[in-house]
Design an enzyme around this catalytic site. Structure first.
Site, PDB file in Angstrom:
ATOM      1  N   ARG A 233       0.841  -1.188   0.000  1.00 46.44           N
ATOM      2  CA  ARG A 233       0.000   0.000   0.000  1.00 46.44           C
ATOM      3  C   ARG A 233       0.883   1.247   0.000  1.00 46.44           C
ATOM      4  NH1 ARG A 233      -3.376  -2.319  -1.785  1.00 46.44           N
ATOM      5  NH2 ARG A 233      -5.459  -2.875  -1.066  1.00 46.44           N
ATOM      6  N   GLU A 262      -3.015   8.067  -5.711  1.00 45.54           N
ATOM      7  CA  GLU A 262      -3.161   7.334  -6.974  1.00 45.54           C
ATOM      8  C   GLU A 262      -4.425   7.780  -7.687  1.00 45.54           C
ATOM      9  OE1 GLU A 262      -2.943   3.121  -6.337  1.00 45.54           O
ATOM     10  OE2 GLU A 262      -0.931   3.205  -5.498  1.00 45.54           O
ATOM     11  N   HIS A 280       0.618   0.540  -9.912  1.00 39.41           N
ATOM     12  CA  HIS A 280      -0.253  -0.328  -9.109  1.00 39.41           C
ATOM     13  C   HIS A 280      -0.723  -1.536  -9.933  1.00 39.41           C
ATOM     14  CE1 HIS A 280      -3.094  -0.278  -5.393  1.00 39.41           C
ATOM     15  NE2 HIS A 280      -2.758  -1.517  -5.709  1.00 39.41           N
ATOM     16  N   GLY A 282       0.079  -4.742  -9.120  1.00 42.21           N
ATOM     17  CA  GLY A 282       0.178  -5.974  -8.347  1.00 42.21           C
ATOM     18  C   GLY A 282      -0.942  -6.965  -8.613  1.00 42.21           C
TER      19      GLY A 282
END
Length: 415
Positions: A233, A262, A280, A282
């Site tokens: 995070r 973000e 981001h 992931g």
């Protein structure tokens, strides 16, 4: 009979949408709406499905006056006001295991990328520069990998890192010594992990204790050769402190997938050539997206059909064994009967379960009985989610007990 309407505020897999349609719900796709537009469109809806971009705050929840459930197609719930949802009796669910494999694999990709300077060398070469010596990397074999947070994702990373013959150390106050031994991981304090690691990867939740956890003070403990990875995070690492440490040589490199704000298009990290960044990604695999959409669709179906929802994060019950489920409506009816027989809400409300069902956590049965009683004692809308909250507001002490043995000769189970 009017179909329950499910608002889809962010894209999920088509297979998830089909599950909702096949279950008889109206699927209302409302992508890329402003907060004001979404507040208008949520009126009268029974469910809201989101990802990470939609902010579900108290104002949106108030507009959704008929909401039963908010479902996050993914893991993190930073963008959902869980306390406000609970107070309104709105269930909040997620898909906690949908992206763990993808996140672990992306972590390994970033470890390899920053260890061998793959993106930097690629960028130089396509610009016409052959820079073999400039982008010399390191081997992973025999290096120490530090893992902060040895939960589902951290454990998968540890298993994969062992294939590279790395030494694995970790910090996680909730992991037992036995579990650590199973994973071939040495547990130690966070300061020791940072001091000993050649590569440090973060897999912690974001909360008050972990915001800005990795700052200038922590980074000062590290080896100059440390490379740090964050696929967890944004905000767990202080980005300004990290940029400074990378710029002055305190540590050697970083690979960052998540950011405080973000989407972000500017950061001091972007100006450094010892940093690898991704937007981001992931959970951004086709497989993870499909799983997340399908899981939350299933959770919404369960919630709207008044069935137990295993991935509800704001339900004060931990066990939903099949053995218990027939007793949920019974407990609600018993609660209503009890409430109708007393003149006023009691100071103490006690639920006891005995017999075969006594082998399980009594939370679900207790909340069900409490919901039934509160539906008589209060004019508030009561659900399994907010029943304990309302009880506390009314200063009702709820006691629950369970036992596997029953003395009654006619009944195997008793509530």
């Amino acid at each position: 009979m009017t179909k329950s309407r499910v608002v889809i505020a962010e894209e999920i897999a088509e297979s998830g949408l089909e599950r909702l349609r096949n279950a008889g719900f109206e699927v209302d796709i409302q992508l890329e709406k402003s907060p004001e537009d979404l507040r208008h469109r949520i009126v009268g809806a029974s469910a809201l499905i989101i990802r990470s971009a939609t902010n579900v705050d108290a104002e949106l929840l108030a507009a959704g006056n008929e909401l039963v459930v908010v479902a996050r197609a993914g893991v993190g719930l930073d963008n959902v006001d869980i306390a406000a949802a609970t107070a309104r009796g709105v269930m909040v669910v997620n898909a906690p295991e949908s992206n763990i494999l993808s996140a672990a694999e992306h972590t390994m990709a970033l470890i390899l990328a920053i260890s061998r300077n793959v993106p930097q060398a690629h960028s130089a070469l396509i610009q016409g520069r052959w820079e073999r010596s400039k982008w010399e990397g390191i081997e992973l074999a025999s290096k120490t990998l530090g893992i902060l947070g040895l939960g589902r994702i951290g454990a998968l990373v540890a298993q994969r890192a062992l294939a590279f013959e790395m030494r694995i150390i970790a910090f996680d106050p909730f992991i037992s010594a036995e579990r650590a031994r199973e994973l071939n991981v040495e547990m130690m304090s966070i300061d020791e992990v940072i001091a000993q690691s050649d590569i440090l990867t973060i897999h912690l939740p974001k909360n008050k204790q972990t915001v800005n956890l990795i700052d200038t003070k922590m980074l000062a403990l590290a080896k100059p050769s440390l490379r740090i990875i964050n696929v967890a995070r944004g905000g767990i690492i202080n980005e300004s402190d990290l940029a400074q440490a990378l710029g002055n040589g305190t540590i050697a490199g970083a690979a960052i997938d998540v950011f405080v704000t973000e989407p972000t298009k500017s950061s001091p990290l972007f100006e450094l050539d010892n940093v690898v960044v991704t937007p981001h990604l992931g959970a951004s695999t086709r497989e993870a997206q499909d799983r997340a959409g399908e899981v939350v669709a299933d959770m919404v179906c369960l919630a709207l059909n008044n069935e137990f929802v295993p991935f509800a994060v704001n339900l004060e019950a931990s066990d939903a064994n099949e053995t218990l489920k027939p007793f949920v409506p019974l407990a609600q009816r018993l609660g209503r009967v009890f409430a109708s027989l007393v003149d006023a809400p009691p100071e103490i409300f006690e639920i006891s379960i005995t017999g075969e069902i006594g082998a399980y956590d009594p939370g679900l049965i207790s909340i069900s009985a409490l919901k039934g009683a509160l539906s008589v004692w209060t004019n508030n809308a009561v659900s399994l989610v907010n029943a304990p909250v309302i009880a506390r507001q009314l200063k009702i002490q709820v006691n629950k007990s369970s036992s596997k043995t029953t003395q009654h000769r006619d009944y195997v189970n008793l509530v």
